[in-house]
Motif scaffolding. Structure first.
Motif, PDB file in Angstrom:
ATOM      1  N   ALA A  66       0.853  -1.185   0.000  1.00  0.00           N
ATOM      2  CA  ALA A  66       0.000   0.000   0.000  1.00  0.00           C
ATOM      3  C   ALA A  66       0.885   1.230   0.000  1.00  0.00           C
ATOM      4  CB  ALA A  66      -0.890   0.001   1.227  1.00  0.00           C
ATOM      5  N   ILE A  67       0.524   2.209  -0.826  1.00  0.00           N
ATOM      6  CA  ILE A  67       1.264   3.468  -0.816  1.00  0.00           C
ATOM      7  C   ILE A  67       0.337   4.564  -0.290  1.00  0.00           C
ATOM      8  CG2 ILE A  67       2.568   5.128  -2.185  1.00  0.00           C
ATOM      9  CD1 ILE A  67       3.217   2.953  -4.151  1.00  0.00           C
ATOM     10  N   LEU A  68       0.754   5.203   0.794  1.00  0.00           N
ATOM     11  CA  LEU A  68      -0.044   6.265   1.390  1.00  0.00           C
ATOM     12  C   LEU A  68       0.637   7.602   1.160  1.00  0.00           C
ATOM     13  CD1 LEU A  68      -0.774   4.739   4.924  1.00  0.00           C
ATOM     14  CD2 LEU A  68      -2.282   4.745   2.954  1.00  0.00           C
ATOM     15  N   GLY A  69      -0.149   8.656   1.307  1.00  0.00           N
ATOM     16  CA  GLY A  69       0.424   9.986   1.153  1.00  0.00           C
ATOM     17  C   GLY A  69      -0.697  10.941   0.833  1.00  0.00           C
ATOM     18  N   HIS A  70      -0.544  12.212   1.197  1.00  0.00           N
ATOM     19  CA  HIS A  70      -1.635  13.153   0.931  1.00  0.00           C
ATOM     20  C   HIS A  70      -1.665  13.508  -0.548  1.00  0.00           C
ATOM     21  CE1 HIS A  70       1.018  16.632   0.476  1.00  0.00           C
ATOM     22  NE2 HIS A  70       1.751  16.061   1.399  1.00  0.00           N
ATOM     23  N   ASN A  71      -2.700  14.263  -0.947  1.00  0.00           N
ATOM     24  CA  ASN A  71      -2.801  14.674  -2.347  1.00  0.00           C
ATOM     25  C   ASN A  71      -1.558  15.479  -2.722  1.00  0.00           C
ATOM     26  OD1 ASN A  71      -5.321  13.543  -2.413  1.00  0.00           O
ATOM     27  ND2 ASN A  71      -6.403  15.463  -2.068  1.00  0.00           N
ATOM     28  N   GLY A  72      -0.954  15.131  -3.834  1.00  0.00           N
ATOM     29  CA  GLY A  72       0.214  15.872  -4.274  1.00  0.00           C
ATOM     30  C   GLY A  72       1.514  15.389  -3.667  1.00  0.00           C
ATOM     31  N   SER A  73       1.491  14.221  -3.051  1.00  0.00           N
ATOM     32  CA  SER A  73       2.726  13.721  -2.444  1.00  0.00           C
ATOM     33  C   SER A  73       3.564  12.934  -3.444  1.00  0.00           C
ATOM     34  CB  SER A  73       2.391  12.828  -1.253  1.00  0.00           C
ATOM     35  OG  SER A  73       1.620  11.729  -1.684  1.00  0.00           O
ATOM     36  N   GLY A  74       3.070  12.774  -4.655  1.00  0.00           N
ATOM     37  CA  GLY A  74       3.846  12.093  -5.687  1.00  0.00           C
ATOM     38  C   GLY A  74       3.485  10.633  -5.859  1.00  0.00           C
ATOM     39  N   LYS A  75       2.475  10.154  -5.107  1.00  0.00           N
ATOM     40  CA  LYS A  75       2.185   8.719  -5.189  1.00  0.00           C
ATOM     41  C   LYS A  75       1.550   8.334  -6.525  1.00  0.00           C
ATOM     42  CE  LYS A  75      -1.786   9.314  -2.007  1.00  0.00           C
ATOM     43  NZ  LYS A  75      -2.526  10.258  -2.769  1.00  0.00           N
ATOM     44  N   SER A  76       0.699   9.190  -7.068  1.00  0.00           N
ATOM     45  CA  SER A  76       0.095   8.875  -8.373  1.00  0.00           C
ATOM     46  C   SER A  76       1.134   8.904  -9.485  1.00  0.00           C
ATOM     47  CB  SER A  76      -1.007   9.864  -8.712  1.00  0.00           C
ATOM     48  OG  SER A  76      -2.137   9.583  -7.962  1.00  0.00           O
ATOM     49  N   ILE A 130       4.024   1.869   2.346  1.00  0.00           N
ATOM     50  CA  ILE A 130       5.022   2.885   2.016  1.00  0.00           C
ATOM     51  C   ILE A 130       4.326   4.230   2.148  1.00  0.00           C
ATOM     52  CG2 ILE A 130       6.367   3.873   0.121  1.00  0.00           C
ATOM     53  CD1 ILE A 130       6.662   0.972  -0.934  1.00  0.00           C
ATOM     54  N   VAL A 131       4.917   5.143   2.896  1.00  0.00           N
ATOM     55  CA  VAL A 131       4.336   6.475   3.026  1.00  0.00           C
ATOM     56  C   VAL A 131       5.188   7.445   2.242  1.00  0.00           C
ATOM     57  CG1 VAL A 131       3.663   8.309   4.614  1.00  0.00           C
ATOM     58  CG2 VAL A 131       3.427   5.926   5.301  1.00  0.00           C
ATOM     59  N   MET A 132       4.516   8.242   1.389  1.00  0.00           N
ATOM     60  CA  MET A 132       5.254   9.224   0.597  1.00  0.00           C
ATOM     61  C   MET A 132       4.895  10.633   1.016  1.00  0.00           C
ATOM     62  SD  MET A 132       5.455   7.759  -3.245  1.00  0.00           S
ATOM     63  CE  MET A 132       6.543   9.080  -3.756  1.00  0.00           C
ATOM     64  N   ASP A 133       5.872  11.518   0.924  1.00  0.00           N
ATOM     65  CA  ASP A 133       5.626  12.930   1.197  1.00  0.00           C
ATOM     66  C   ASP A 133       6.604  13.719   0.347  1.00  0.00           C
ATOM     67  OD1 ASP A 133       4.228  14.961   2.759  1.00  0.00           O
ATOM     68  OD2 ASP A 133       6.211  15.381   3.582  1.00  0.00           O
ATOM     69  N   GLU A 134       6.112  14.757  -0.302  1.00  0.00           N
ATOM     70  CA  GLU A 134       6.966  15.616  -1.137  1.00  0.00           C
ATOM     71  C   GLU A 134       7.811  14.802  -2.119  1.00  0.00           C
ATOM     72  OE1 GLU A 134       7.205  19.128  -0.596  1.00  0.00           O
ATOM     73  OE2 GLU A 134       5.537  18.905   0.798  1.00  0.00           O
ATOM     74  N   GLY A 135       7.235  13.753  -2.667  1.00  0.00           N
ATOM     75  CA  GLY A 135       7.948  12.987  -3.685  1.00  0.00           C
ATOM     76  C   GLY A 135       8.961  11.984  -3.159  1.00  0.00           C
ATOM     77  N   GLU A 136       9.043  11.863  -1.851  1.00  0.00           N
ATOM     78  CA  GLU A 136      10.020  10.919  -1.303  1.00  0.00           C
ATOM     79  C   GLU A 136       9.335   9.864  -0.448  1.00  0.00           C
ATOM     80  OE1 GLU A 136      14.082  13.078  -0.245  1.00  0.00           O
ATOM     81  OE2 GLU A 136      12.330  14.238   0.337  1.00  0.00           O
ATOM     82  N   ILE A 137      10.019   8.720  -0.297  1.00  0.00           N
ATOM     83  CA  ILE A 137       9.505   7.722   0.637  1.00  0.00           C
ATOM     84  C   ILE A 137       9.974   8.131   2.028  1.00  0.00           C
ATOM     85  CG2 ILE A 137       9.674   5.312   1.348  1.00  0.00           C
ATOM     86  CD1 ILE A 137       9.929   4.539  -1.532  1.00  0.00           C
TER      87      ILE A 137
END
Lengths: 181, 283, 249, 288
Positions: D43-53, D218-225
């Protein structure tokens, strides 16, 4: 950099198909659903959407979306005897508009003589086409001519709608979404 | 000052074999300054219901009164009603159209026939209420993020200074933080401005946290209309309607069934925490 | 009506051609027999087909009245400046019948064929056009996508209208320019959302390996059955009869 | 090497103005390296715009890396000859159910993918039957997608991807536009595919309840894991998750708060059952 260019090229077929298909659907919906009261009955916005699609997307989309979108509207609303005439009239209309409004380099501006000419030509062609179509279907010229004033009035309204909406769309930066051809 | 519905019925395609009941004998009252949650699964009639409140749909039978007067009476201005009862639809994409954020928010007050100064003043006020700063005024609404679009859409309705604000799933598709921000702003509007708010939501947790009263729709009928605690006590019936109670309510029931003495009418994390600590502390 | 859509398309075309060729009573009788025969076979209730006539009533009356009064020939009845001639009567009758048959025939097609089947039929029938570089596959693809999105856009139009009406928009009143301007809040979101859908959809198609018509197989290839062959024979026979009748009568 | 492997993946969005000049370059994905094994549920988590899509679109070669490399089934996505192989290996389901169903009849849409890759007609029918059954939509095969609920549409979309027999399926916020019922339907379907058919699942979402069964988060933020681990581990770091604009399920939050107040509890509780067992242990000890 090279890869992204390639990716763009590859994308064009599916994107072009989808854009044209959506334009077709919009024209069909605008013809079937959006009705504005005018003197002499109701006007639909099919023609302004044909104008928009042809001006923004070019002649290929103009021919297909114009002809098929309007013909589908006829088919779905039960005017199936009009399908064939509509297909021809509106395809030519889309083609004319798209070709006239663009210069040799394929550029266009909403506020230009070319676009104005294109819109006028498109509407005239439509009115003439339906007069002739009515004449053939009903077997008399008079029946066709009787429908002309209504057609022209609708045409004028549609040109007006086209202009205000095209300007609004241009300002909102839609051009970015349009696939480059 | 209130909205009352009396035996409102709405039928789709009346008189044809396709006739379906979208609303069935709905009677309710919305008092001034209330914060109401409206829940129900997709197709339960909640969208139909909110569109009746501002006259976008017309009841097949029954009556709706706004501040005492029937909205179907002759001479009643629907346009006026729509500016009093503001409705924000689920997708902001359906209402944003102008070149920039500020002009878009001006659309509502302009339609009310206000002067340019008044319109702009209201737009500024509405945008500040939803926390959109001046640096956003000249941006195209299509370049905003999902949460920002949603806020501009709400501002577009707030600029008409409605007395009642109806929000149709304002948090759908937003991330958790975005959800909290929007709801926080709505709560502030309610508390500070005394605005009547009707919140349509799928999130039981959100509804439990904020609203004073919950209305539950199922198959076009109003099945529950009570405080959150009272409504969530019917969690088994809610489940049958494809709804649920907040997770903490289930925890409380599960604990009680396991022999842990505690009250079960908890609906927020804080309440559950307090109740559990209370039991543990007593022993 | 389980015929191949191509057969139905061809049938409708034959009927239209026959009606425009026909110019005497026997032709019409034959066309009538053919049309009602097909309607019976298709089991579409006649009521539905008659309903399809409603939208053309104005055109119908108009052409009847015009032909009735404005055809010169042997005068039957005369009052004031109007005169009804024998030729006029015949002509207007024929026009009316022609128009009615035309509408009935085409609505029969509408009732028995879904737009999708038609698209399939058209794609196959027009395949020969590929030789002259008409992208037949792409056209069919566009048709079927457009058909899928028409109902979605109808719903969306309704939602946008309501959302703007909730903000006090007025689509009905005012002069020409005001009405045109009132369309901005409706058409701009509609177009923008359509662009979005188109690019999302293109991406979804690519993700599912769409790359044009080359090397594609068909889930539902069209195949002619025995009944289609029979139908073609009947159609050709009908066309031949009409032409013979026209030449020899 | 796993089914999907990235090494120092970077992707820059380039925004251009009207004259095609570069106006702004934003780094959507920064230096991401990960390795996903066959059969895993990630699972990849992260807010909108965190780069996960953006990351997800690389897995289907819809986007190509600006720098670094991604291998799907061992194939480098930068090599154009691999394109159709990659898209067959990793299927993709998108957020908006309306914008990914192509045909007007459910079964025809499921057949769309196999048609594109040139599967013979009989085989297409076999696959369509199987896939519709796998997602529980066989009863709706001749329906129009427009009449289905959001959850049903997403299941059709999943069947459409399955029909291409991918080894891996990437779901980009498949539940974001659905109601709670639809969300449950979709997640149940995805779990089943992972368990019964052994298909690698990469689920992108911001609903925490959906990821408690994942093998890895996996949690993403600002394009990074920024975080990576099994659900128990990730959800024990409540404060950190909140920093990345994420949430935890109510039960986890409640357990976390109680632990802070000195109630003895395991650090990561994900289900109501676990919670009840823990509390009852404490309670019994108290009563003694």
């Amino acid at each position: 950099m090279e890869q992204t260019v390639k990716a763009k090229e590859r994308k064009s077929t599916a994107l072009f198909i989808c854009m044209t298909a959506l334009a077709t659907a919009i024209i069909c919906v605008a013809t079937m659903v959006i009705q504005i009261p005018i003197p002499l009955g109701y006007a639909h916005l099919g023609d302004s959407c044909i104008l928009l699609a042809s001006v923004f997307f070019g002649w290929k989309t103009g021919i297909f979306a114009g002809g098929v979108g309007s013909a589908m509207a006829d088919f779905l609303t039960g005017y199936s005897q009009w399908v064939l005439p509509t297909l021809i009239i509106k395809s030519v209309q889309g083609f004319l508009i798209a070709k006239i409004c663009r210069n040799r380099e394929g550029e266009f501006k909403i506020l230009s003589v070319r676009t104005a000419l294109a819109a006028a030509a498109g509407i005239l062609e439509m009115a003439l086409g339906y007069v002739a179509g009515g004449a053939v279907l009903a077997g008399s010229m008079a029946a066709g001519i009787a429908s002309a004033p209504g057609l022209l009035l609708k045409g004028v309204l549609n040109i007006a709608v086209f202009y205000v909406v095209a300007l609004a769309l241009e300002k909102s930066g839609v051009k970015k979404f349009i696939p480059v051809k | 000052m209130a909205i009352t519905l009396e035996h409102v019925e709405y039928k789709y395609s009346e008189g044809t074999p396709m006739e379906t009941d979208a609303l069935h004998d709905v009677s309710l009252e919305i008092k001034d300054g209330e914060f109401i949650g409206l829940i129900g699964h997709t197709g339960s009639g909640k969208s139909t219901l909110i569109q009746h409140l501002n006259g976008l749909m017309r009841a097949t039978s029954g009556d709706i009164r706004y501040n005492g007067g029937s909205i179907y009476a002759e001479g009643f201005s629907m346009k006026e009603l729509r500016s009093r009862v503001g409705l924000v639809f689920q997708y902001p994409e359906h209402q944003l159209f102008e070149v920039d954020v500020f002009t878009d928010v001006c659309f509502g007050p302009k339609n009310q026939g206000l002067s340019k100064e008044e319109t702009e003043e209201r737009a500024k006020e509405a945008l500040s209420l939803v926390g959109i700063g001046e640096n956003y005024y000249k941006k195209s609404p299509f370049e905003l993020s999902g949460g920002e679009k949603r806020r501009v859409a709400i501002a577009g309705v707030l600029a008409m200074r409605p007395e009642v604000l109806i929000l149709d799933e304002p948090t759908a598709g937003l991330d958790p933080k975005g959800r909290d921000e929007i709801l926080g702003q709505v709560v502030r509007l309610h508390r500070e401005r005394g605005m009547t708010v009707i919140l349509v939501s799928h999130s039981m947790e959100d509804v439990a946290k904020y609203v004073d009263r919950i209305m539950v729709m199922n198959h076009g009928e109003l099945v529950f209309n009570d405080t959150p605690k009272a409504v969530f006590a019917h969690y088994k019936e809610l489940e049958k309607m494809g709804l649920a109670a907040p997770q903490v309510t289930y925890i409380a029931h599960a604990l009680k069934d396991a022999g842990f003495p505690m009250k079960t009418d908890v609906i927020t994390v804080e309440e559950a925490e307090e109740a559990i600590l209370c039991t543990l502390g007593k022993e | 009506h389980k015929l191949d859509p191509r057969t139905k398309l061809f049938g409708t075309l034959v009927l239209i051609a026959a009606l425009f060729v026909a110019d005497n009573l026997f032709c019409y009788i034959l066309a009538a027999v053919f049309l009602f025969g097909t309607i019976r076979l298709s089991k579409v209730p006649v009521k539905h087909i008659v309903k399809g006539l409603k939208p053309v009533i104005f055109l119908l009356l108009f052409s009847v009245v015009f032909n009735l009064f404005l055809t010169s020939g042997e005068v039957l009845v005369r009052f004031w400046v109007f005169k009804i001639t024998r030729e006029g009567l015949l002509r207007s009758g024929m026009m009316a019948v022609r128009l009615i048959f035309l509408v009935m025939g085409t609505s029969l097609l509408t009732f028995t064929t879904t737009p999708n089947q038609l698209t399939d039929g058209l794609e196959r029938s027009l395949r020969f056009l590929r030789v002259v570089r008409v992208p037949v596959h792409e056209i069919a693809m566009m048709m079927s996508i457009a058909l899928r999105f028409i109902p979605i856009l109808v719903e969306e139009t309704d939602k946008i209208m309501k959302a703007q009406m909730a903000r006090g928009a007025d689509f009905e009143s005012g002069g020409l320019i005001k009405k045109a301007k009132a369309m901005i809040p409706l058409l701009v979101p509609l177009f923008i959302s359509a662009f979005r859908r188109a690019s999302d959809l293109a991406m979804a198609m690519e993700a599912r390996c769409y790359h044009g018509g080359e090397g594609r197989t068909k889930m539902k290839p069209l195949r002619y059955a025995a009944r289609d062959r029979a139908a073609y024979l009947v159609l050709l026979g009908f066309l031949a009869c009409i032409i013979l009748l026209k030449i020899f009568l | 090497m796993g089914i999907i492997k990235t090494k120092n993946l970077v992707y820059n969005y380039i925004k251009r103005d009207e004259e095609e000049k570069i106006e702004e370059v934003s780094e959507a994905v920064k230096n991401v390296s990960l390795d996903i094994k066959e059969g895993e549920f990630v699972a990849i988590l992260g807010h909108n715009g965190s780069g996960k899509s953006t990351l997800a679109k690389h897995m289907n070669a819809l986007l190509l890396p600006t720098e670094g490399t991604i291998w799907i089934g061992g194939r480098d996505s930068l090599d154009e000859d691999n394109l159709w192989n990659i898209r067959q290996t990793a299927g993709m389901v998108f957020q908006n159910p309306d914008n990914q169903i192509i045909a007007s009849v459910v079964e025809e849409d499921v057949g769309f993918g196999p048609e594109n890759i040139g599967v013979p007609t009989d085989e297409i029918w076999k696959r369509v039957d199987e896939c519709l059954k796998a997602v529980g939509m066989s009863a709706y095969r001749t329906h129009s997608p427009n009449r289905l609920s959001g959850g049903q549409k997403q299941r059709v979309a999943i069947a459409g991807v399955m029909a291409m027999e991918p080894k891996c399926i990437v779901l980009d916020e498949p539940t974001a536009m659905l109601d709670p019922n639809g969300r449950r339907e979709v997640i149940r379907t995805v779990l089943e595919l992972n368990e019964k058919k052994g298909i690698t699942v990469i689920l992108i979402t911001h609903y925490m309840e959906e990821v408690i069964h994942a093998d890895r988060i996996i949690v993403m933020d600002e394009g990074e894991i920024v975080m990576e681990g099994v659900p128990e581990e990730i959800f024990s770091r409540v404060e950190e998750l909140k920093k990345y604009r994420l949430d935890v399920p109510q039960v986890t939050e409640l357990a976390y708060e109680l632990r802070k107040k000195g109630v003895p509890m395991r650090p990561c509780i994900l289900t109501v059952e676990e919670f009840v067992t823990e509390i009852m242990d404490t309670y019994r000890k108290h009563s003694e």
